[in-house]
Motif scaffolding. Structure first.
Motif, PDB file in Angstrom:
ATOM      1  N   ILE A  91      -7.578  -0.110  -2.982  1.00  0.00           N
ATOM      2  CA  ILE A  91      -6.587  -0.169  -1.926  1.00  0.00           C
ATOM      3  C   ILE A  91      -6.962   0.898  -0.908  1.00  0.00           C
ATOM      4  O   ILE A  91      -7.161   2.063  -1.261  1.00  0.00           O
ATOM      5  CB  ILE A  91      -5.165   0.067  -2.471  1.00  0.00           C
ATOM      6  CG1 ILE A  91      -4.826  -0.997  -3.517  1.00  0.00           C
ATOM      7  CG2 ILE A  91      -4.146   0.084  -1.331  1.00  0.00           C
ATOM      8  CD1 ILE A  91      -3.534  -0.757  -4.254  1.00  0.00           C
ATOM      9  N   GLU A  92      -7.055   0.465   0.321  1.00  0.00           N
ATOM     10  CA  GLU A  92      -7.482   1.380   1.377  1.00  0.00           C
ATOM     11  C   GLU A  92      -6.301   1.826   2.233  1.00  0.00           C
ATOM     12  O   GLU A  92      -5.321   1.099   2.390  1.00  0.00           O
ATOM     13  CB  GLU A  92      -8.519   0.708   2.276  1.00  0.00           C
ATOM     14  CG  GLU A  92      -9.811   0.395   1.559  1.00  0.00           C
ATOM     15  CD  GLU A  92     -10.852  -0.222   2.478  1.00  0.00           C
ATOM     16  OE1 GLU A  92     -10.552  -0.489   3.670  1.00  0.00           O
ATOM     17  OE2 GLU A  92     -11.974  -0.436   1.999  1.00  0.00           O
ATOM     18  N   GLN A  93      -6.439   3.022   2.765  1.00  0.00           N
ATOM     19  CA  GLN A  93      -5.511   3.542   3.756  1.00  0.00           C
ATOM     20  C   GLN A  93      -6.353   4.127   4.880  1.00  0.00           C
ATOM     21  O   GLN A  93      -7.265   4.916   4.626  1.00  0.00           O
ATOM     22  CB  GLN A  93      -4.609   4.626   3.158  1.00  0.00           C
ATOM     23  CG  GLN A  93      -3.547   4.088   2.240  1.00  0.00           C
ATOM     24  CD  GLN A  93      -2.628   5.186   1.710  1.00  0.00           C
ATOM     25  OE1 GLN A  93      -2.943   6.348   1.723  1.00  0.00           O
ATOM     26  NE2 GLN A  93      -1.467   4.766   1.228  1.00  0.00           N
ATOM     27  N   ASN A  94      -6.078   3.720   6.074  1.00  0.00           N
ATOM     28  CA  ASN A  94      -6.846   4.171   7.239  1.00  0.00           C
ATOM     29  C   ASN A  94      -8.335   3.881   7.082  1.00  0.00           C
ATOM     30  O   ASN A  94      -9.185   4.695   7.435  1.00  0.00           O
ATOM     31  CB  ASN A  94      -6.615   5.663   7.506  1.00  0.00           C
ATOM     32  CG  ASN A  94      -5.168   5.981   7.787  1.00  0.00           C
ATOM     33  OD1 ASN A  94      -4.472   5.212   8.457  1.00  0.00           O
ATOM     34  ND2 ASN A  94      -4.697   7.099   7.278  1.00  0.00           N
ATOM     35  N   GLY A  95      -8.640   2.735   6.464  1.00  0.00           N
ATOM     36  CA  GLY A  95     -10.020   2.314   6.320  1.00  0.00           C
ATOM     37  C   GLY A  95     -10.815   3.028   5.239  1.00  0.00           C
ATOM     38  O   GLY A  95     -12.023   2.832   5.125  1.00  0.00           O
ATOM     39  N   LYS A  96     -10.145   3.851   4.424  1.00  0.00           N
ATOM     40  CA  LYS A  96     -10.839   4.583   3.355  1.00  0.00           C
ATOM     41  C   LYS A  96     -10.181   4.261   2.018  1.00  0.00           C
ATOM     42  O   LYS A  96      -8.969   4.079   1.951  1.00  0.00           O
ATOM     43  CB  LYS A  96     -10.770   6.088   3.597  1.00  0.00           C
ATOM     44  CG  LYS A  96     -11.496   6.533   4.850  1.00  0.00           C
ATOM     45  CD  LYS A  96     -11.409   8.033   5.002  1.00  0.00           C
ATOM     46  CE  LYS A  96     -12.123   8.454   6.286  1.00  0.00           C
ATOM     47  NZ  LYS A  96     -12.036   9.888   6.487  1.00  0.00           N
TER      48      LYS A  96
END
Length: 109
Positions: A10-15
């Motif tokens: 699961i990514e947040q802000n593309g990371k």
């Protein structure tokens, strides 16, 4: 070592922020001997100020005489242990744990 399969990222802000794995895979990462203490025992320790030995005995519905007999100690000695803030020796914890059907870690402060 076994490679993990079926992992979801699961990514947040593309990371990558989280990795989700199957529950059976998760269980493999846990220690083999989980030390659990029921909520009621924790409540007796916190709300009533009991030490773990007394809280477990009360939770299990055992009398001091029953535990003392099974642990091969005197009831008076157990009474003192239940009042004491002192750390009990491992040998003593082993006797008490055996008498109450627990692990030593469940009685250790």
């Amino acid at each position: 070592m076994n490679a993990l399969t079926n992992v979801q990222f699961i990514e947040q802000n593309g990371k990558p922020a989280f990795a989700v794995i199957p529950y059976d895979e998760y269980l493999k990462f846990l220690p083999s001997e989980d030390v659990t203490i029921p909520h009621e025992v924790v409540g007796l320790v916190i709300k009533k100020g009991m030490n773990l030995v007394k809280a477990w005995r009360v939770h299990l519905g055992m009398t001091q005489a029953e535990v003392a007999e099974k642990a091969a100690i005197s009831q008076a000695a157990l009474s003192q242990m239940e009042k004491s803030e002192n750390k009990l020796r491992t040998a003593t914890l082993e006797k008490l744990a055996g008498a109450m059907g627990l692990s030593v870690e469940q009685l250790r402060d």
